[in-house]
Scaffold this active site. Structure first.
Site, short mmCIF file in Angstrom:
data_model
loop_
_atom_site.label_atom_id
_atom_site.label_comp_id
_atom_site.label_asym_id
_atom_site.label_seq_id
_atom_site.Cartn_x
_atom_site.Cartn_y
_atom_site.Cartn_z
N GLY A 49 -32.71 -20.80 28.14
CA GLY A 49 -31.38 -21.28 28.57
C GLY A 49 -30.35 -20.18 28.35
N SER A 51 -28.63 -18.11 30.45
CA SER A 51 -27.74 -17.60 31.49
C SER A 51 -26.31 -18.13 31.42
CB SER A 51 -28.32 -17.94 32.86
OG SER A 51 -28.47 -19.34 32.98
N SER A 52 -26.07 -19.16 30.61
CA SER A 52 -24.69 -19.64 30.51
C SER A 52 -24.47 -20.36 29.20
CB SER A 52 -24.33 -20.55 31.70
OG SER A 52 -25.09 -21.72 31.69
N PHE A 54 -23.84 -21.79 25.60
CA PHE A 54 -24.22 -21.34 24.26
C PHE A 54 -25.40 -20.37 24.26
CE2 PHE A 54 -21.83 -25.20 23.03
CZ PHE A 54 -21.00 -24.62 22.10
N GLU A 77 -31.87 -20.27 37.77
CA GLU A 77 -30.68 -19.91 38.54
C GLU A 77 -31.11 -19.45 39.93
OE1 GLU A 77 -27.82 -20.51 37.29
OE2 GLU A 77 -28.20 -20.60 35.13
N LEU A 142 -31.53 -25.09 26.30
CA LEU A 142 -31.60 -25.67 27.64
C LEU A 142 -30.66 -26.87 27.74
CD1 LEU A 142 -35.46 -25.79 28.24
CD2 LEU A 142 -33.85 -24.02 28.98
N TYR A 238 -21.15 -40.62 23.29
CA TYR A 238 -22.10 -39.54 22.98
C TYR A 238 -23.07 -39.87 21.85
CZ TYR A 238 -24.02 -34.88 22.98
OH TYR A 238 -24.90 -33.83 23.09
N VAL A 277 -15.99 -26.61 27.00
CA VAL A 277 -16.19 -26.69 28.44
C VAL A 277 -17.39 -25.82 28.81
CG1 VAL A 277 -15.17 -26.23 30.69
CG2 VAL A 277 -13.71 -26.95 28.79
N THR A 278 -18.46 -26.44 29.26
CA THR A 278 -19.58 -25.68 29.84
C THR A 278 -20.01 -26.40 31.11
OG1 THR A 278 -21.36 -26.89 28.74
CG2 THR A 278 -20.47 -25.00 27.54
P1 NAD Z 1 -25.23 -24.69 30.07
O1 NAD Z 1 -25.37 -25.56 31.27
O2 NAD Z 1 -24.10 -23.75 30.02
O3 NAD Z 1 -26.58 -23.85 29.87
C1 NAD Z 1 -27.83 -24.40 30.15
C2 NAD Z 1 -28.86 -23.31 30.31
O4 NAD Z 1 -30.14 -23.92 30.53
C3 NAD Z 1 -28.63 -22.39 31.51
O5 NAD Z 1 -29.00 -21.08 31.14
C4 NAD Z 1 -29.62 -22.92 32.55
O6 NAD Z 1 -30.06 -21.95 33.50
C5 NAD Z 1 -30.76 -23.32 31.64
N1 NAD Z 1 -31.69 -24.27 32.23
C6 NAD Z 1 -31.44 -25.55 32.63
N2 NAD Z 1 -32.57 -26.10 33.11
C7 NAD Z 1 -33.55 -25.17 33.01
C8 NAD Z 1 -34.92 -25.14 33.34
N3 NAD Z 1 -35.54 -26.19 33.86
N4 NAD Z 1 -35.60 -23.99 33.12
C9 NAD Z 1 -34.99 -22.91 32.59
N5 NAD Z 1 -33.70 -22.88 32.25
C10 NAD Z 1 -32.99 -24.00 32.47
O7 NAD Z 1 -25.23 -25.69 28.81
P2 NAD Z 1 -24.68 -25.58 27.31
O8 NAD Z 1 -23.49 -26.45 27.22
O9 NAD Z 1 -24.62 -24.17 26.85
O10 NAD Z 1 -25.84 -26.37 26.52
C11 NAD Z 1 -26.80 -25.72 25.71
C12 NAD Z 1 -27.10 -26.59 24.52
O11 NAD Z 1 -25.93 -26.70 23.71
C13 NAD Z 1 -27.51 -28.02 24.88
O12 NAD Z 1 -28.52 -28.44 24.00
C14 NAD Z 1 -26.24 -28.80 24.62
O13 NAD Z 1 -26.49 -30.17 24.32
C15 NAD Z 1 -25.73 -28.07 23.40
N6 NAD Z 1 -24.31 -28.32 23.07
C16 NAD Z 1 -23.33 -28.22 24.01
C17 NAD Z 1 -22.00 -28.50 23.65
C18 NAD Z 1 -20.87 -28.40 24.65
O14 NAD Z 1 -19.79 -28.90 24.37
N7 NAD Z 1 -21.06 -27.75 25.77
C19 NAD Z 1 -21.69 -28.85 22.33
C20 NAD Z 1 -22.71 -28.91 21.39
C21 NAD Z 1 -24.02 -28.65 21.79
NA NA Z 2 -27.00 -22.36 27.32
#
Ligand code: NAD
Ligand code: NA
Length: 398
Positions: A49, A51-52, A54, A77, A142, A238, A277-278
């Site tokens: 995961g 590419s974007s 965290f 992607e 992911l 949540y 924000v993601t």
């Molecule tokens: P994001 O959408 O920015 O990143 C998701 C990543 O997963 C991307 O790189 C995408 O290409 C990859 N991905 C998705 N499906 C895939 C697949 N089938 N195969 C390969 N790669 C795949 O999301 P994020 O917000 O960075 O989330 C990452 C983690 O952080 C998650 O577990 C989320 O629950 C957790 N998190 C997010 C927040 C928030 O506020 N955004 C807060 C706490 C925890």
């Molecule tokens: Na991510």
């Protein structure tokens, strides 16, 4: 071609490659200035995961911060085609790779479905060929709504829903600049089970088992997955909803992975992050008003962090202090978000927020700006009137 933002609800249908480059560069600059007194920083890292959000921030922090890590990044992607310009993550991969290469770091991008065995095989091969055979850290980041069920060929689908009750609230619509009333019915048993399949810990454990069986984990190897808990105000949607149940499953999975890694003296970690924000988080109905209020209060107090600030603080702050864990053993980089003084002010703003005043009460411009920047728009340093050469983009590969 001139590329404009195309927003549908909370989804961006276009992205700007130069802005993605600016986003990656800004994050790199913020990691370069980090310091660490630890001599046990991971040198070879696999990011699932990458590419974007965290995951990308983890990769940048570890590559361009004091760890100077070589990395393999897996993501899902798409590039430029007749259908469109491609996804922001595609360009993030490209520009991360260019910068890493200039720095003399190994960086391998694998674009494919992280749930598939083909991708596992590709990763195994890349660890052998590019990282000398083993990794010191596996970042599991992911975020997705679907996961293929290998036994049926069908998909498990997550549903972001409350459990046991209907929740009424608001959600931000970035296309219409509005705050829309929403009503979320409780999840069915099947929706709960499938959300746990997609966002729980099963796939994390399965990745660690695969890498361990292939002897691809170095002695002392660590792994981390990201979680969210949040304050009382967001619990119905949540923490006590389907996603929260999936995260609770993820937390329990840590124990299974710790047992698995005992023989190599490895360790599994959960870092509980701040709401940000993601691409993934704006999908969570009911969470966006909270983000508007949280951004306003944390910015006012000078405590606002984006993904890169969070990951820098994780890897160069909290990580190496084994005492800096909560009673369940979780790493809490949501500590500032959950401070009493912050939550008191956030709740006061939320109590006042309506569809008429949300743009003033909350930090709508800030949240919208970050949403646009996820897709390469709204960077002051980018000239958006400049022509983008599509053929030149086609020649770029992650
Ligand atoms: P994001 O959408 O920015 O990143 C998701 C990543 O997963 C991307 O790189 C995408 O290409 C990859 N991905 C998705 N499906 C895939 C697949 N089938 N195969 C390969 N790669 C795949 O999301 P994020 O917000 O960075 O989330 C990452 C983690 O952080 C998650 O577990 C989320 O629950 C957790 N998190 C997010 C927040 C928030 O506020 N955004 C807060 C706490 C925890
Ligand atoms: Na991510």
């Amino acid at each position: 071609m001139i590329i404009q933002p195309q927003i549908q609800g909370v989804v961006a249908r276009s992205c700007h490659p130069f802005g993605c480059q600016a986003a990656v560069s800004e994050q790199i600059a913020k990691s370069r200035t980090q310091q660490s007194s630890s001599d046990a920083l991971p040198k070879r890292v696999l990011i699932l995961g990458a590419s974007s959000g965290f995951g990308l921030a983890s990769r940048i922090a570890l590559a361009f911060g004091p760890a100077k890590a070589d990395t393999i990044g897996v993501s899902f992607e798409r590039g430029v085609s007749d259908k469109g310009i491609g996804s922001a993550g595609w360009y993030n991969n490209i520009f991360f790779h260019q910068a890493a290469e200039q720095e003399g770091l190994v960086s391998t991008n694998i674009v494919g479905d992280a749930f598939s065995s083909e991708t596992r095989e590709q990763v195994a091969k890349a660890i052998e060929q590019d990282l000398g055979g083993q990794v010191d850290l596996v970042v599991y980041s992911l975020a997705t709504g679907i996961r293929p069920n290998p036994e049926t060929g069908e998909f498990w689908r997550s549903a972001i829903r409350p459990v046991g009750e209907t929740v009424e609230g608001y959600s931000v619509n970035f296309e219409k600049n509005s705050l829309d009333k929403i009503s979320l019915p409780p999840a069915t048993e099947q929706e709960i089970d499938e959300t746990i399949k997609v966002m729980g810990g099963e796939d994390w454990l399965s990745w660690m088992q695969f890498l361990n069986e292939r002897n691809l984990l170095a002695r002392g190897c660590e792994t981390v997955a990201y979680s969210y808990i949040g304050p009382e105000h967001t619990h119905a949607i949540y923490h006590k909803g389907t996603l929260g149940l999936a995260k609770t499953h993820l937390h329990h999975t840590r124990n299974g992975i710790n047992t698995l890694l005992e023989s190599i003296e490895g360790r599994a970690n959960i870092a509980v992050c701040k709401a940000l924000v993601t691409k993934a988080s704006v999908f969570i109905p009911g969470l966006t008003p909270y983000l508007l209020a949280l951004y306003r209060v944390m910015k006012d107090k000078g405590l606002h962090e984006g993904c890169i600030e969070q990951m820098n603080r994780l890897f160069y702050g909290k990580w190496h202090d084994a005492a800096d864990r909560d009673t369940e053993g979780l790493i809490r980089i949501d500590d500032w978000e959950l401070r009493d003084d912050i939550q008191l002010e956030v709740n006061a703003l939320l109590a006042e927020m309506t569809p008429e005043n949300f743009e003033n009460i909350g930090d709508y411009q800030g949240v919208l700006g970050e949403f646009l920047q996820l897709n390469g728009f709204a960077f002051p340093s980018v000239d958006y009137n400049q022509d983008v050469d599509i053929d030149a983009l086609k020649a770029l590969h992650p």
